[in-house]
Design a protein around this motif. Structure first.
Motif, PDB file in Angstrom:
ATOM      1  N   GLU B 314       0.695  -0.789  -0.039  1.00  0.00           N
ATOM      2  CA  GLU B 314       0.634   0.140  -0.013  1.00  0.00           C
ATOM      3  C   GLU B 314       0.922   1.502  -0.305  1.00  0.00           C
ATOM      4  O   GLU B 314       0.526   2.090  -0.526  1.00  0.00           O
ATOM      5  CB  GLU B 314      -1.334   0.068   1.274  1.00  0.00           C
ATOM      6  N   THR B 315       2.043   1.416   1.089  1.00  0.00           N
ATOM      7  CA  THR B 315       2.786   2.371   0.995  1.00  0.00           C
ATOM      8  C   THR B 315       3.623   2.098  -0.186  1.00  0.00           C
ATOM      9  O   THR B 315       3.581   3.368  -0.717  1.00  0.00           O
ATOM     10  CB  THR B 315       3.880   2.435   1.796  1.00  0.00           C
ATOM     11  N   LEU B 316       3.877   1.353  -0.920  1.00  0.00           N
ATOM     12  CA  LEU B 316       4.879   1.502  -2.011  1.00  0.00           C
ATOM     13  C   LEU B 316       4.204   1.674  -3.245  1.00  0.00           C
ATOM     14  O   LEU B 316       4.310   2.638  -3.778  1.00  0.00           O
ATOM     15  CB  LEU B 316       4.876   0.582  -2.321  1.00  0.00           C
ATOM     16  N   SER B 317       2.918   1.641  -3.271  1.00  0.00           N
ATOM     17  CA  SER B 317       1.957   1.545  -4.787  1.00  0.00           C
ATOM     18  C   SER B 317       1.933   3.531  -4.525  1.00  0.00           C
ATOM     19  O   SER B 317       1.706   4.007  -5.574  1.00  0.00           O
ATOM     20  CB  SER B 317       0.982   1.055  -4.775  1.00  0.00           C
ATOM     21  N   GLN B 318       1.480   3.929  -3.284  1.00  0.00           N
ATOM     22  CA  GLN B 318       1.515   5.352  -3.221  1.00  0.00           C
ATOM     23  C   GLN B 318       2.698   5.943  -3.678  1.00  0.00           C
ATOM     24  O   GLN B 318       2.736   7.530  -3.837  1.00  0.00           O
ATOM     25  CB  GLN B 318       1.460   5.585  -1.555  1.00  0.00           C
ATOM     26  N   LYS B 319       3.763   5.866  -3.311  1.00  0.00           N
ATOM     27  CA  LYS B 319       5.078   6.046  -3.572  1.00  0.00           C
ATOM     28  C   LYS B 319       6.318   5.694  -3.900  1.00  0.00           C
ATOM     29  O   LYS B 319       7.059   4.616  -2.911  1.00  0.00           O
ATOM     30  CB  LYS B 319       5.671   6.836  -1.677  1.00  0.00           C
ATOM     31  N   ALA B 320       5.978   5.266  -5.134  1.00  0.00           N
ATOM     32  CA  ALA B 320       7.194   4.015  -5.723  1.00  0.00           C
ATOM     33  C   ALA B 320       8.094   4.552  -5.559  1.00  0.00           C
ATOM     34  O   ALA B 320       9.409   3.873  -5.347  1.00  0.00           O
ATOM     35  CB  ALA B 320       6.347   3.656  -6.952  1.00  0.00           C
ATOM     36  N   ILE B 321       8.138   5.090  -5.572  1.00  0.00           N
ATOM     37  CA  ILE B 321      10.281   5.657  -5.376  1.00  0.00           C
ATOM     38  C   ILE B 321      10.901   5.920  -3.792  1.00  0.00           C
ATOM     39  O   ILE B 321      12.265   4.962  -3.677  1.00  0.00           O
ATOM     40  CB  ILE B 321      10.938   7.373  -5.398  1.00  0.00           C
ATOM     41  N   LEU B 322       9.445   5.433  -2.990  1.00  0.00           N
ATOM     42  CA  LEU B 322      10.428   4.211  -2.084  1.00  0.00           C
ATOM     43  C   LEU B 322      11.701   3.247  -2.928  1.00  0.00           C
ATOM     44  O   LEU B 322      12.565   2.586  -1.657  1.00  0.00           O
ATOM     45  CB  LEU B 322       9.156   4.287  -1.149  1.00  0.00           C
ATOM     46  N   ALA B 323      11.100   2.695  -2.924  1.00  0.00           N
ATOM     47  CA  ALA B 323      11.212   0.992  -3.349  1.00  0.00           C
ATOM     48  C   ALA B 323      12.625   1.140  -4.154  1.00  0.00           C
ATOM     49  O   ALA B 323      13.762   0.269  -3.744  1.00  0.00           O
ATOM     50  CB  ALA B 323      10.443  -0.113  -4.916  1.00  0.00           C
ATOM     51  N   VAL B 324      13.546   2.252  -3.927  1.00  0.00           N
ATOM     52  CA  VAL B 324      14.782   2.273  -5.352  1.00  0.00           C
ATOM     53  C   VAL B 324      15.747   2.520  -3.566  1.00  0.00           C
ATOM     54  O   VAL B 324      16.551   2.099  -3.805  1.00  0.00           O
ATOM     55  CB  VAL B 324      14.649   4.133  -5.651  1.00  0.00           C
ATOM     56  N   PHE B 325      15.290   2.643  -2.373  1.00  0.00           N
ATOM     57  CA  PHE B 325      16.277   2.251  -1.658  1.00  0.00           C
ATOM     58  C   PHE B 325      16.575   1.741  -1.200  1.00  0.00           C
ATOM     59  O   PHE B 325      17.126   0.777   0.008  1.00  0.00           O
ATOM     60  CB  PHE B 325      16.302   4.080  -1.157  1.00  0.00           C
ATOM     61  N   ILE B 326      15.879   0.139  -0.648  1.00  0.00           N
ATOM     62  CA  ILE B 326      15.607  -0.583  -0.548  1.00  0.00           C
ATOM     63  C   ILE B 326      16.932  -1.288  -0.570  1.00  0.00           C
ATOM     64  O   ILE B 326      16.951  -1.621   0.370  1.00  0.00           O
ATOM     65  CB  ILE B 326      14.579  -1.867  -0.500  1.00  0.00           C
ATOM     66  N   PRO B 327      17.679  -1.712  -1.444  1.00  0.00           N
ATOM     67  CA  PRO B 327      18.114  -2.297  -2.057  1.00  0.00           C
ATOM     68  C   PRO B 327      20.052  -1.270  -0.670  1.00  0.00           C
ATOM     69  O   PRO B 327      20.554  -1.711  -0.126  1.00  0.00           O
ATOM     70  CB  PRO B 327      18.909  -2.443  -2.902  1.00  0.00           C
ATOM     71  N   LEU B 328      19.698   0.144  -0.875  1.00  0.00           N
ATOM     72  CA  LEU B 328      20.940   0.581  -0.238  1.00  0.00           C
ATOM     73  C   LEU B 328      20.914   0.385   1.275  1.00  0.00           C
ATOM     74  O   LEU B 328      21.631   0.218   1.857  1.00  0.00           O
ATOM     75  CB  LEU B 328      20.841   1.941  -0.853  1.00  0.00           C
ATOM     76  N   ILE B 329      19.191   0.672   1.548  1.00  0.00           N
ATOM     77  CA  ILE B 329      19.369   0.274   2.846  1.00  0.00           C
ATOM     78  C   ILE B 329      19.867  -1.221   3.742  1.00  0.00           C
ATOM     79  O   ILE B 329      20.420  -1.268   4.386  1.00  0.00           O
ATOM     80  CB  ILE B 329      17.745   1.006   4.032  1.00  0.00           C
ATOM     81  N   GLY B 330      19.250  -2.077   2.629  1.00  0.00           N
ATOM     82  CA  GLY B 330      19.359  -3.687   3.608  1.00  0.00           C
ATOM     83  C   GLY B 330      20.719  -3.246   3.008  1.00  0.00           C
ATOM     84  O   GLY B 330      21.911  -4.556   4.368  1.00  0.00           O
ATOM     85  N   GLY B 331      21.177  -3.041   2.311  1.00  0.00           N
ATOM     86  CA  GLY B 331      23.110  -3.783   1.407  1.00  0.00           C
ATOM     87  C   GLY B 331      23.601  -2.814   2.363  1.00  0.00           C
ATOM     88  O   GLY B 331      24.772  -3.664   3.617  1.00  0.00           O
ATOM     89  N   MET B 332      23.514  -1.479   3.752  1.00  0.00           N
ATOM     90  CA  MET B 332      24.282  -0.482   4.290  1.00  0.00           C
ATOM     91  C   MET B 332      24.259  -1.377   5.743  1.00  0.00           C
ATOM     92  O   MET B 332      25.271  -2.262   6.680  1.00  0.00           O
ATOM     93  CB  MET B 332      23.947   0.208   4.516  1.00  0.00           C
ATOM     94  N   ALA B 333      23.380  -2.180   5.283  1.00  0.00           N
ATOM     95  CA  ALA B 333      22.995  -2.983   7.433  1.00  0.00           C
ATOM     96  C   ALA B 333      23.716  -3.925   7.260  1.00  0.00           C
ATOM     97  O   ALA B 333      24.588  -4.365   8.520  1.00  0.00           O
ATOM     98  CB  ALA B 333      21.090  -3.299   7.158  1.00  0.00           C
ATOM     99  N   GLY B 334      23.372  -4.657   6.300  1.00  0.00           N
ATOM    100  CA  GLY B 334      24.324  -6.238   6.016  1.00  0.00           C
ATOM    101  C   GLY B 334      25.956  -6.495   6.006  1.00  0.00           C
ATOM    102  O   GLY B 334      26.140  -6.846   6.352  1.00  0.00           O
ATOM    103  N   ASN B 335      26.028  -5.040   5.825  1.00  0.00           N
ATOM    104  CA  ASN B 335      27.603  -4.547   5.510  1.00  0.00           C
ATOM    105  C   ASN B 335      28.198  -4.427   6.800  1.00  0.00           C
ATOM    106  O   ASN B 335      29.537  -4.410   6.836  1.00  0.00           O
ATOM    107  CB  ASN B 335      27.896  -3.351   4.705  1.00  0.00           C
TER     108      ASN B 335
END
Lengths: 458, 458
Positions: B314-335
């Protein structure tokens, strides 16, 4: 702090007593306990007490004893300067003169050039010259690890003569368990173990007893290769020679164990994306300083990934559910890439990966990627179909996983092999790096497929 | 295949000549070259030729010689069975009888129980009994590494008596460089190096010369701890005792080097998410088999991440640009999590992380997370603002990075410490595992914040 030491019945070193003796300046009591300790335990005690107590300790412990302690010390590079600054410069020079030349060179390596040359001028001449020579060799080469304090005899000597030489030189030699055999020009001809020497008759000639297929290393050889040789041939010491096979020094197994430890920690830390595994008692600031460079690089790589996904914002806003699988596909790519990388990096590090089987490895990884990709692809298709009741979406995600796993596995083995060929340490193509590269690849594949087949998906 | 071996002038073993001699069944020519090789090189040659040629080789090489070769062989566990099956069982038993007991036990460990006991009954009685005893010790303990072939004398003996004992036992002892001193009940009292023995007068009494603060290990001690002790105290051999301090055997430095290699590869492979680093010449199928378990586990964890993101569709379809940063945030957390994990795992593995500074480490990591989180958070906010011209979006992504880095860094140190406490090998909480855990944490933080502040974003 309690240091454990096994004795007849396991006992504990009385740290309290030692500290008390220092505080009350009771020389006899302190030395009675301290000199009984193994130098490693002495070093443990020394590094853990306060600077005030160490000031007393320097008065109670002779430079020669401190030399042994420093040969067994385990401290970070930056701590050498700190500890030496606490001591009187004459005391330091005296201590360095009593250390094995290779260990003294290690200590001076940690100081700046001015400090090092100051100590060298104050040192005993002979010791200073030996150390100076070692300092001339490049770090991480056999030359920087070797010590000139070995025992050698000429090939025409007898066993009894060799034993006499050995007994004379034993106090200064770093190992007496190998006697190296040379000709009159100091060219290495062979090696004789003390074992052979001891069970042979007194009048036997060395040349007849020695092993002439002696394993040696070149003075310019990398320390990692030296470690492999010593491990493979189970050597306690290896002779170091120059291009013309003149014997220059030896490397003993204890130094090589330290090298192996270092190299293993080094590969490990690079896979984890830390420039250097900071020790536990460093401050948060110094830990952050070591990790930030990597994190910032990865941040920018992550931003590239983000801008790449940004290109597909249109696709995403048409079908938001696509976003859900981004971390899954990127994660799988990163994981399989790291697996393949680890096999290649360790293969290079342990010397198992030799020229002719590099191509074999790449072919093998392609096959492995195909198998793991096919299986994971099918599993994912099934799960997504059951979960979303959308076979086409399932097939899209599954196909992306399939292609991604093949490409990522291949990249994981090709990148380190390529870096090795370019003479860059392949461990630098570490976990986080290959993960981010594969992140980008996986997103291109996933959104490429999704955009192509979008009209079927909607 | 060319095996390199350094001789007077570096030469190459003539593999072609050896193979030719086997093919033409030229016994003399083969032995003239082969017996001159170091056992390690013999083993390299042996493992790389065809089964047919090996069949000839078994006829040309005596079991005693093959014993030395097998003490220096480097093959995968599953290959032992294959090679032994090629030989005549009597030949195998004879070879095992000639091996050092610890090495023979290592070989038998790789076979199934029936095969092992078959060979044991055919072996020389004394050797079989020694090996049998070693097989009784649990793998990865000091007991499984030790050899009963050491040299010991009683405390009241003289130097000349000790030297006589030493010369007698030298051919069978695994090391002659340490003589262990016991009382009449075989209790360990001290140790004497051959070095001391050689420079002491013949009539001196052992008790006066020996070092009574001998470092020993318990027979049940973990091999990793044994390795640390030998490294720290620079020992070539360490005595192994039971609870009552009876001397049972010794562990030599060559075995410990192998252990260190194994443990380092083990930690490394776990960080990479491979159960075991397969050697380069394994088939794609066998490589895939080793990697698939991890990949499948991570696939399911990734699916959990996906379904978690699905909650925010729901949140995503309201603002698709949010999806763009998922790998960045997940990646930084993993690193950042992997970095913290690596420091903790290596700290535990090398024994640097002792009880009292665990808490200190956790506090340090919290501080490190705070610093790196703050810096990366600010950088990200800036970049996103410049790129998307949306300060609120920038602040949202930046705040997510900030919180995520603190939590992920803490998780990276807490998880291995907790596992170590639960007596699980902390290396199991490997890179991919901590990465996936942190993926989930980061998504909760990111979408939690996004959903909360959604009305400001739109």
């Amino acid at each position: 702090m309690l240091v454990e030491l096994e004795e007849k019945e396991a006992t504990l070193i009385n740290v309290g007593l030692l500290i008390e003796a220092l505080k009350t300046e009771n020389l006899d009591r302190f030395r009675a306990e301290f000199t009984e300790l193994h130098p490693y335990d002495q070093a443990q005690f020394y590094t853990h007490i306060s600077e005030e107590l160490r000031a007393v300790l320097y008065r109670y412990v002779a430079p020669k004893e401190m030399a042994e302690l420093f040969e067994n010390i385990e401290i970070d590079e930056e701590d050498y300067e700190k500890f030496l600054a606490e001591m009187d410069p004459v005391y330091v020079a005296d201590m360095l003169s009593h250390m094995y030349a290779d260990d003294a060179a290690d200590v001076l390596h940690e100081l700046n050039e001015e400090q090092a040359s100051n100590y060298l001028t104050m040192m005993d001449d002979e010791a200073a010259q030996e150390v100076q020579e070692l300092l001339g060799y490049k770090e991480y080469t056999a030359g920087s690890l070797m010590t000139p304090e070995f025992i050698s005899v000429e090939a025409n000597a007898t066993v009894s003569f060799a034993m006499k030489t050995l007994k004379q030189e034993a106090p200064n030699a770093e190992t007496i368990y190998y006697v190296f055999v040379t000709d009159t020009n100091k060219k290495l001809l062979g090696v004789l173990s003390l074992r052979t020497l001891i069970v042979s008759p007194d009048d036997a000639v060395i040349e007849d007893l020695m092993d002439d297929r002696v394993v040696s290393v070149l003075v310019t050889e990398d320390q990692e290769e030296v470690a492999h040789k010593m491990r493979d041939y189970n050597l306690l010491a290896v002779p170091v020679v120059d291009e013309k096979h003149h014997l220059l020094g030896i490397i003993t197994v204890d130094d090589i164990i330290d090298v192996m430890d270092e190299e293993a920690s080094d590969d490990y830390s690079k896979l984890a994306g830390v420039s250097d595994l900071d020790s536990v008692d460093k401050s948060p600031l110094s830990a952050a300083k070591k990790r930030l460079p990597w994190l910032i690089i990865l941040l920018f790589l992550g931003m590239m990934t983000a801008s790449l996904i940004g290109q597909f914002e249109e696709t995403l806003s048409q079908k938001a559910i696509l976003a859900v699988f981004i971390p899954l596909i990127g994660g799988m790519a990163g994981n399989t890439g790291t697996q393949a990388l680890a096999v290649a990096v360790r293969g290079i590090a342990t010397g198992d990966l030799i020229h002719e089987n590099k191509w074999k490895l790449v072919m093998r990884e392609a096959g492995t990627g195909l198998i793991t990709g096919a299986i994971c692809g099918v599993v994912v298709t099934g799960i997504v179909y059951v979960w979303q009741q959308d076979l086409l979406l399932g097939a899209l995600v599954g196909a992306s996983i399939f292609i991604t796993l093949i490409v990522a596995t291949l990249a994981g083995s090709l990148v380190p092999l390529f870096m090795h060929k370019m003479k860059i340490d392949p461990a630098v193509a570490s976990g986080p790096f290959i993960t981010t590269i594969n992140d980008i690849i996986s997103i291109l594949i996933y959104f490429g497929l999704a955009t192509t087949f979008m009209h079927y998906l909607l």
